[in-house]
Design an enzyme around this catalytic site. Structure first.
Site, PDB file in Angstrom:
ATOM      1  N   GLU A 130      -0.012   8.183   0.511  1.00 56.50           N
ATOM      2  CA  GLU A 130      -0.199   7.681  -0.849  1.00 56.50           C
ATOM      3  C   GLU A 130      -1.224   8.808  -1.646  1.00 56.50           C
ATOM      4  O   GLU A 130      -2.499   8.800  -1.272  1.00 56.50           O
ATOM      5  CB  GLU A 130      -1.094   6.502  -1.125  1.00 56.50           C
ATOM      6  CG  GLU A 130       0.394   5.234  -0.597  1.00 56.50           C
ATOM      7  CD  GLU A 130      -0.297   4.403  -1.661  1.00 56.50           C
ATOM      8  OE1 GLU A 130       0.110   3.217  -2.420  1.00 56.50           O
ATOM      9  OE2 GLU A 130      -1.581   3.735  -1.371  1.00 56.50           O
TER      10      GLU A 130
ATOM     11  N   GLY B 188      -1.852   5.015  -9.920  1.00 56.14           N
ATOM     12  CA  GLY B 188      -2.113   4.092 -11.040  1.00 56.14           C
ATOM     13  C   GLY B 188      -2.567   4.900 -11.658  1.00 56.14           C
ATOM     14  O   GLY B 188      -3.451   4.278 -12.725  1.00 56.14           O
TER      15      GLY B 188
ATOM     16  N   ASN C 286       2.182  -4.064  -3.444  1.00 54.55           N
ATOM     17  CA  ASN C 286       0.509  -4.036  -3.548  1.00 54.55           C
ATOM     18  C   ASN C 286       0.076  -4.191  -4.702  1.00 54.55           C
ATOM     19  O   ASN C 286      -0.500  -3.971  -5.540  1.00 54.55           O
ATOM     20  CB  ASN C 286       0.012  -2.784  -2.664  1.00 54.55           C
ATOM     21  CG  ASN C 286      -1.402  -2.946  -2.868  1.00 54.55           C
ATOM     22  OD1 ASN C 286      -1.991  -3.362  -2.537  1.00 54.55           O
ATOM     23  ND2 ASN C 286      -2.234  -1.682  -3.109  1.00 54.55           N
TER      24      ASN C 286
ATOM     25  N   GLU D 203      -8.346   2.861  -1.879  1.00 51.65           N
ATOM     26  CA  GLU D 203      -9.351   2.423  -2.562  1.00 51.65           C
ATOM     27  C   GLU D 203     -10.105   1.794  -2.053  1.00 51.65           C
ATOM     28  O   GLU D 203     -11.415   0.780  -2.288  1.00 51.65           O
ATOM     29  CB  GLU D 203      -8.518   0.677  -3.886  1.00 51.65           C
ATOM     30  CG  GLU D 203      -7.918   1.708  -5.235  1.00 51.65           C
ATOM     31  CD  GLU D 203      -6.976   1.184  -5.558  1.00 51.65           C
ATOM     32  OE1 GLU D 203      -6.461  -0.349  -5.111  1.00 51.65           O
ATOM     33  OE2 GLU D 203      -5.642   1.776  -6.387  1.00 51.65           O
TER      34      GLU D 203
END
Ligand code: PGA
Length: 303
Positions: free
Chosen positions: A210, A216, A51, A139
């Protein structure tokens, strides 16, 4: 004419028209969304996805794919570049001789077309060479995407003939308060419950677990947490569909995956692949993750 024959006919005509428009390779069919080179769908093949988010890959598409072309063929590789780069990546994948690589969008609009400025539909993704779409990434959820929208997007992706990777994951608060399973179950039921009457073929769907707090951040979930959550996801998928589909739909892990931890994460029994953000931006790093995944499968197959 039987229902299946009509569907096949529509598919064939659509493909011919799109091929005439130069939009798709006429040799590709829906079966290709498994990103698998040849043979029937094999759910034991790892599905390893990149991604890129709102980044171009670090060294440019051509060198990136030159690197990745040498990746182990025992893994299904899938690239989610920014939508404006889809066609360039899809073309390069063919040029380097790896048409087995899947290419997909990071999102899609639930409508097939219309006055939706800045959006892209499943048909447009396919026209740009895409075979997959990511849906419900955290996100996007944090930017306001609701469970109901995720559900509509999954339908839209499947209806457009795309493979769909749907993301679920708990926040750090949910993890701390013991609400992880409740959150995952609710997200899965909201996303997939509606497809229970007409379940997609297992190769057309993947679920990415996730945990939000691992994305991140460099903070990876522990192996126990990953195994427990991916096994739980599979149980809920069985509840929605059936045991055969729960066995055959790939459940992947995402959140700070790197070349150094890919192998141990992939070794967990309920992990069928990886969704990689930051570490997928460089060809050698993503390739190392793909090859580590292939190694796990090779080791598992040894008598
Ligand atoms: P990360 O991102 O690997 O950079 O944590 C994963 C993702 O958001 O899909």
């Amino acid at each position: 004419m039987a229902e299946l024959e009509v569907a096949d006919l529509i598919e064939a005509v659509t493909r011919r028209v799109l091929a005439q428009l130069g939009q798709v390779d006429p040799g590709r069919s829906h079966g290709d969304v498994s990103a698998q080179a040849t043979g029937p769908y094999d759910p034991t093949r790892p599905l390893v996805a990149a991604n890129w988010k709102m980044n171009a890959c670090a060294e440019g598409i051509v060198p990136y794919l030159a690197d990745l072309a040498a990746a182990d063929t025992a893994v299904d590789l899938l690239l989610f570049p920014p939508a404006v780069l889809l066609r360039a990546v899809a073309d390069e994948v063919i040029r380097v001789g790896r048409p087995d690589f899947g290419v997909g969008s990071q999102d899609l609009h639930p409508q097939p077309n219309g006055a939706h400025t800045g959006e892209h539909s499943g048909a447009l993704i396919r026209a740009a060479g895409g075979t997959w779409t990511l849906v419900g990434h955290s996100e996007r959820r944090q930017a306001g995407e609701t469970d109901a929208q995720v559900c509509r997007k999954i339908h839209a992706g499947l209806d457009a003939g795309l493979g769909v990777m749907v993301c679920v994951g708990e926040s750090i608060e949910a993890r701390r308060t013991g609400a992880t399973f409740r959150v995952l179950r609710n997200q899965l039921l909201a996303a997939l419950g509606d497809t229970a009457l007409q379940p997609p073929a297992p190769q057309r769907l993947a679920v990415a677990y996730e945990p939000l707090w691992a994305i991140g951040t460099g903070e990876v979930a522990t192996l126990d947490q990953i195994q427990e959550a991916t096994a739980f996801v599979r149980r809920v998928v069985a509840e929605i569909y059936d045991f055969a589909r729960a066995r055959d739909i790939r459940v992947v892990y995402g959140g700070s995956v790197k070349p150094g931890n890919a192998r141990e994460i992939m070794s967990e029994p309920d992990v069928n692949g990886l969704l990689v953000g930051g570490a997928s931006l460089k060809g050698p790093s993503f390739r190392a993750i793909a090859d580590a995944s292939a190694l796990v499968v090779a080791t598992r197959r040894q008598p």
